[in-house]
Design an enzyme around this catalytic site. Structure first.
Site, short mmCIF file in Angstrom:
data_model
loop_
_atom_site.label_atom_id
_atom_site.label_comp_id
_atom_site.label_asym_id
_atom_site.label_seq_id
_atom_site.Cartn_x
_atom_site.Cartn_y
_atom_site.Cartn_z
N ASP A 479 -18.19 -11.19 -1.63
CA ASP A 479 -19.39 -10.91 -2.42
C ASP A 479 -19.05 -10.14 -3.69
O ASP A 479 -17.99 -9.51 -3.79
CB ASP A 479 -20.39 -10.13 -1.57
CG ASP A 479 -21.83 -10.43 -1.94
OD1 ASP A 479 -22.07 -10.98 -3.03
OD2 ASP A 479 -22.73 -10.13 -1.13
N ASP A 549 -29.20 -16.19 -2.81
CA ASP A 549 -29.76 -15.31 -1.78
C ASP A 549 -31.13 -15.78 -1.33
O ASP A 549 -31.68 -15.26 -0.36
CB ASP A 549 -29.85 -13.87 -2.30
CG ASP A 549 -28.51 -13.16 -2.32
OD1 ASP A 549 -27.57 -13.66 -1.68
OD2 ASP A 549 -28.40 -12.11 -2.99
#
Length: 787
Positions: A479, A549
């Site tokens: 990430d 997301d």
């Protein structure tokens, strides 16, 4: 195929369906003559060139011996500023004496025996040296003492051309102020520019705008390729759609600040530039040093945008993705983030893993919160040591227990950032990207680690190496939740600060290459607050990317439709999550969430331990369907059929290479009353065969009907009562069943007609209950050859 016609001074680069023609002009400059449908005879090259017969007013004449020629009206392969071309240039230098004028002319060329490899940057490759040809054309400015090698690689069978340049400096130091990878001049501007734009949780939406006089620019200044604008654009004629029409695609193999500009000159010429963003960039090039630009991908189609995308998909799957992962089926995973966020312990994780195994899931991924004192996002990022309170058995023990359950084990990391409230920051505050005389601004409570520093890269490799050695880790979600600000490096001298952004990207690539080499068995998935760094450069090191997301099954239609313009399904991470959705609060049926996610790399991101019997039964059948058709869904040829941006529905399909099977996804955005019958037109199937079409078995939940259920039952039930909830959590209402035998030519030219949708006047087993956000998946299988 690459040819040089000496008499005409022409380079002819050919793919199956295109020709790209370059000519050495009498002035010595490289002209871009043509890019389009195949040409087979270039003996009359002058018929391709636009040339004035007299001097054009208010232009700078390049050479008094030919007053009809000026650089401002020439179609060029490489452009600079200062000799009469007033358009934005491809290259710009500040020379040792302070001057900024350069002028490059043809020096030599060489058709290479193999595609060259440039260390430090991701690039296309041809392992067996049998799928591509490369030519190097060298131009020189003898006064500035700078040489530029222009590299062109042709992947003929997939209609791809790539470009990049290598700058060789001479004996005096210079500063590069702009270094694009590509300059492409067109003789007209009758195009629309298509780009993939958005923001966090709405990435890569498709936008088109007509090109007119002036400059249209798409870029990123975020330090990452960004969710604002993807490093891909297409030029399309105004009537081009998915199936017909002329279009060009351009994609940059790079993960940092980039720019692409489309400039229409007052004489209606169009110039496309693509490469590293020239804003806040400069590079000091020492004597005898070189600078290599990222590679840019070009492709051309006369069969619409779908074919354009399929060309790029083929390139990525076969010449970008690490060979260890090419055509290798990806596992179905469960990620604990939306189930637990930071609030978990080993017992919770194992309970979730056991539920996942029972449903057929194959990989368990431990997300954020497992290290340091990471109980929220304000602390411990950078402290890559186990939190013993959460994981008393450590990663080693947890992974063994997960493996014993029957699942592979994966882990989340965010190595590029650091919390100020962390042991790492307290020990090495100088490692953070920040200015010495200003208070740093935070993003998600984070600062960025300075990857231009060798010691930072060494620390990160050591920390990650230690993690990967502790357990049987087969997957890593990498990430990056921070856009760049306060850009400054204590590692760089003052006159090198403009190099920071590019040096950061090079440092990241070095770290990833080192990890790939040591851990070839780990499947890395790139993530950056979702899709903030979805680009071909990252795919070179990590064969898949978390698309967004936003896991809402309807919003993902737009995101995945747009993403497919430039990226294949085998790279697009897509999960089934909660409803109402965390990002939109939309309540989408679990069948639609799955039907969207399977056109990507399937995962689940919800608390499976709390699912109802209805949900668990449905999920188990979903997983079985995906496993049965996984190879087709991940590596088949993807075709976009109906665009959700312009319609109340979305339809797409994926087809096997042999055209013997296909899966079609059909999605309804909003229910419309009393509508007509639907015809689903598909394509790319063999017209010499018959096909059988069946829809995937799906179930409706009784909550879809609310109080209306009283009209279907012999007893009255309160939709807010306990009995109704018990029924809704356990009863599976089977939807309609389609089973159609049809000719391939009928499918291609007319389509198939499924059961009619609910129109408000009654329901039987022959009616499709779609409702808002409803969907169906159809499996098409070749049956018999038509005699």
């Amino acid at each position: 195929m690459i040819q040089f016609l000496d008499k005409e001074k022409v380079f002819h680069l050919q793919t199956i369906t295109s020709s790209y023609v370059i000519r050495i002009l009498p002035s010595g400059h490289l002209a871009h003559v043509y890019y389009g449908k195949p040409l087979h005879n270039l003996n009359n090259i002058e018929q391709l060139e636009q040339k004035f017969a007299v001097e054009v007013g208010s232009q700078v004449i390049y050479d008094e011996t030919d007053k009809t020629f000026n650089l401002n009206l020439a179609q060029l392969e490489i452009s600079t500023f200062g000799k009469g071309d007033f358009r934005d240039p491809m290259l710009h230098f500040r020379l040792a004496d302070g001057s900024r004028v350069t002028d490059f002319k043809y020096l030599s060329h060489e058709i290479l025996s193999a595609k060259p490899h440039f260390e430090g940057l991701p690039e296309t490759f041809d392992i067996n040296n049998d799928a591509s040809e490369t030519i190097k054309i060298t131009v020189i400015d003898t006064i500035a003492d700078i040489t530029v090698d222009l590299f062109y690689t042709v992947f003929s069978n997939i209609d791809i051309l790539t470009r990049r340049c290598l700058i060789h400096n001479g004996k005096a130091p210079i500063m590069i102020e702009k270094a694009m990878s590509m300059n492409l001049d067109f003789p007209d501007h009758d195009f629309e520019l298509l780009s993939l734009d958005g923001a966090w949780i709405r990435e890569r939406h498709i936008h088109s705008r007509e090109l007119t006089f002036g400059i249209t620019k798409i870029d990123s200044k975020k330090g990452l390729s960004s969710s604002d604008h993807n490093p891909f654009v297409a030029l399309k004629r105004k009537h081009t759609d998915e199936e017909i029409g002329e279009c060009y695609g351009f994609s940059l193999i790079y993960s940092g600040n980039f720019e692409v500009s489309a400039e229409v000159s007052p004489h209606s010429l169009l110039r496309i530039l693509m490469g590293i963003n020239s804003f806040d960039f400069y590079w000091n090039l020492a004597p005898d040093a070189i600078f290599v630009t990222p590679e840019v991908v070009l492709t051309y189609s006369t069969s619409g945008l779908t074919q354009l995308s399929q060309n790029i998909h083929d390139l990525i799957n076969n010449h970008i993705i690490n060979p260890n992962w090419q055509n290798k089926e990806r596992p179905i995973l469960v990620n604990n983030w939306e189930a637990t966020t930071f609030d978990f312990n080993e017992r919770k994780l194992l309970k979730l893993a056991r539920s996942a195994k029972q449903l057929g899931i194959e990989l368990f991924v431990l997300d954020d919160g497992w290290f340091g004192t990471r109980n929220d996002d304000t602390q411990s990022l950078g402290d890559w040591v186990i939190n013993p309170k959460k994981l008393p058995s450590g990663l080693t023990g947890l992974a063994k227990k997960i493996n014993k359950i029957g699942l592979d084990f994966g882990i989340w990391v965010e190595p590029e950032a650091v919390n100020p409230n962390s042991n790492l920051y307290r020990l090495h505050p100088e490692w953070a990207v920040k200015l010495p005389n200003r208070s740093p601004s935070l993003g998600r409570n984070e600062l960025i680690l300075d990857l231009t520093r060798p010691e930072v890269r060494e620390y990160l490799f050591s920390a990650l190496d230690d993690i990967f050695k502790q357990a049987n880790i087969t997957y890593c979600k990498w990430d990056m939740n921070r856009n760049f600000s306060d850009i400054f490096s204590n590692n760089l001298e003052a006159n090198h600060q403009g190099e920071f952004n590019h040096r950061y990207v090079l440092g990241l690539y070095e770290l990833l290459a080192k990890l790939n080499h040591k851990y070839p068995h780990i499947l890395f998935e790139s993530c950056a607050s979702g899709g903030n760094r979805f680009d071909i450069g990252m795919l070179y090191y990590m064969p898949q990317t978390w698309a967004s997301d936003n896991t809402d099954g309807i919003e993902r239609l737009y995101i995945q439709y747009g993403t497919s313009m430039a990226y294949p399904l085998s790279t697009i991470g897509a999960h089934v999550s909660y409803a109402p959705n965390m990002q939109t609060l939309r309540n989408t049926p679990i069948e639609t969430r799955f039907n969207t996610a399977i056109f990507g790399l399937l995962g689940y991101e919800l608390d499976l331990t709390r699912c109802s019997r209805f949900e668990k039964t449905v999920i188990k059948q979903q997983v079985e369907f995906y496993k049965e058709h996984r190879r087709l869904l991940q590596f088949g040829k993807f075709t976009r059929l109906i665009n959700p941006f312009d319609n109340n529905e979305c339809i797409w399909m994926v087809t096997s290479p042999k055209k013997d099977e296909a899966v079609v996804g059909v999605y309804q955005l909003m229910a419309r009353p009393n509508g007509g019958l639907q015809k689903i037109k598909v394509t790319a199937l063999d017209e010499h065969y018959t096909y059988r079409i069946v829809n995937r078995k799906q179930y409706a939940n009784l909550r879809m009907f609310g109080d209306l259920i009283k009209h279907a039952l012999p007893i009255r039930i309160n939709a807010n009562g306990i009995l109704f909830n018990i029924l809704a959590n356990n009863y599976l209402m089977k939807q309609e069943s389609d089973d159609i035998i049809i000719y391939g030519e009928v499918l291609n030219h007319n389509g198939f007609i499924p059961k009619q949708r609910f129109i408000g006047s009654g329901y039987t087993e022959n009616v499709r209950l779609m409702g808002d956000f409803g969907s169906r998946v159809y499996y098409i299988k070749q049956e018999s050859r038509i005699v």
